[in-house]
Motif scaffolding. Structure first.
Motif, PDB file in Angstrom:
ATOM      1  N   TRP A  41     -27.119   1.644 -32.021  1.00 52.28           N
ATOM      2  CA  TRP A  41     -25.670   1.548 -32.212  1.00 52.28           C
ATOM      3  C   TRP A  41     -25.117   2.710 -33.023  1.00 52.28           C
ATOM      4  CZ3 TRP A  41     -23.637   1.205 -37.061  1.00 52.28           C
ATOM      5  CH2 TRP A  41     -24.456   0.735 -38.085  1.00 52.28           C
TER       6      TRP A  41
ATOM      7  N   LEU B  76     -22.041   5.165 -31.748  1.00 51.16           N
ATOM      8  CA  LEU B  76     -20.807   5.530 -32.458  1.00 51.16           C
ATOM      9  C   LEU B  76     -20.674   7.049 -32.571  1.00 51.16           C
ATOM     10  CD1 LEU B  76     -20.632   2.853 -35.309  1.00 51.16           C
ATOM     11  CD2 LEU B  76     -19.377   2.899 -33.144  1.00 51.16           C
TER      12      LEU B  76
ATOM     13  N   SER C   8     -17.880   9.342 -30.563  1.00 53.92           N
ATOM     14  CA  SER C   8     -16.938  10.076 -31.422  1.00 53.92           C
ATOM     15  C   SER C   8     -16.981  11.592 -31.224  1.00 53.92           C
ATOM     16  CB  SER C   8     -17.247   9.798 -32.895  1.00 53.92           C
ATOM     17  OG  SER C   8     -17.154   8.445 -33.193  1.00 53.92           O
TER      18      SER C   8
ATOM     19  N   MET D 270     -17.534   4.894 -40.459  1.00 55.59           N
ATOM     20  CA  MET D 270     -17.652   3.794 -39.496  1.00 55.59           C
ATOM     21  C   MET D 270     -19.038   3.154 -39.578  1.00 55.59           C
ATOM     22  SD  MET D 270     -15.719   4.907 -35.979  1.00 55.59           S
ATOM     23  CE  MET D 270     -16.576   6.456 -35.755  1.00 55.59           C
TER      24      MET D 270
ATOM     25  N   GLY E 286     -15.350   0.840 -32.620  1.00 62.66           N
ATOM     26  CA  GLY E 286     -15.666   1.530 -33.860  1.00 62.66           C
ATOM     27  C   GLY E 286     -14.403   2.049 -34.528  1.00 62.66           C
TER      28      GLY E 286
ATOM     29  N   VAL F  18     -18.028   1.432 -25.593  1.00 57.02           N
ATOM     30  CA  VAL F  18     -17.760   1.746 -26.991  1.00 57.02           C
ATOM     31  C   VAL F  18     -16.442   2.501 -27.051  1.00 57.02           C
ATOM     32  CG1 VAL F  18     -18.543   2.950 -29.070  1.00 57.02           C
ATOM     33  CG2 VAL F  18     -20.208   1.858 -27.548  1.00 57.02           C
TER      34      VAL F  18
ATOM     35  N   ILE G  94     -13.773   4.293 -29.844  1.00 57.26           N
ATOM     36  CA  ILE G  94     -13.573   4.764 -31.212  1.00 57.26           C
ATOM     37  C   ILE G  94     -12.075   4.862 -31.440  1.00 57.26           C
ATOM     38  CG2 ILE G  94     -13.901   6.668 -32.835  1.00 57.26           C
ATOM     39  CD1 ILE G  94     -16.513   5.145 -32.092  1.00 57.26           C
TER      40      ILE G  94
END
Length: 158
Positions: free
Chosen positions: A22, A26, A30, A47, A67, A102, A104
């Motif tokens: 994980w 992130l 990002s 984060m 996130g 995911v 962000i």
């Protein structure tokens, strides 16, 4: 564009990204914002630290992680990045793992944060939008997804 919140650039969308955990999910999601100078690495660190402190609360729905961290001086302006993962990975959320989407959220202030959340919720609540996102793989798909989220449209309307 003055006065307009920048939300999701097609350049900040990645498809079928392989990651090991994980934290990497992130970071990799990002990375376009980092490369564009929108955020600093410290935002990604914040984060990750937040999840380490509070647990996998960022897994907001089955298969979806959002996130984020509080607005700070490591965010130049408000933006979103998005990645689909292949294979899906576990964040440690027993109810909503594994995660294959995911997002962000980097907001420079609380008002932008709320505006972006509203756009994301509208997009994510539409099952056709989610199905399209999960099957996407091209630059033209990224352009379309960017428009869907930024303009608040639904897949069936384009």
């Amino acid at each position: 564009m003055a006065g307009k919140v920048i939300t999701l650039s097609p350049k900040a969308i990645q498809f079928k990204v392989p990651v090991q955990n994980w934290q990497e999910a992130l970071y990799v999601t990002s990375k376009p914002l980092l490369n564009m100078g929108i955020i600093k690495k410290s935002y990604i660190d914040r984060m990750i630290a937040s999840v380490n402190q509070y647990g996998p609360y960022i897994v907001i729905a089955p298969g979806i992680a959002l996130g984020h961290a509080r607005p700070g001086n490591d965010i130049r302006h408000t933006a979103i990045a998005l990645a689909t993962l292949d294979p899906a990975i576990n964040f440690g959320n027993k109810i909503n793992d594994p995660v294959d989407i995911v997002i962000i959220l980097a907001a420079s202030n609380n008002n932008d944060h709320l505006e972006l959340l509203q756009k994301l919720v509208k997009f994510l609540n539409n099952s056709q939008n989610l199905a399209y996102l999960k099957s996407s793989s091209s630059d033209s798909d990224a352009d379309c997804i960017s428009r869907l989220i930024n303009e608040g449209e639904n897949y069936e309307s384009i």
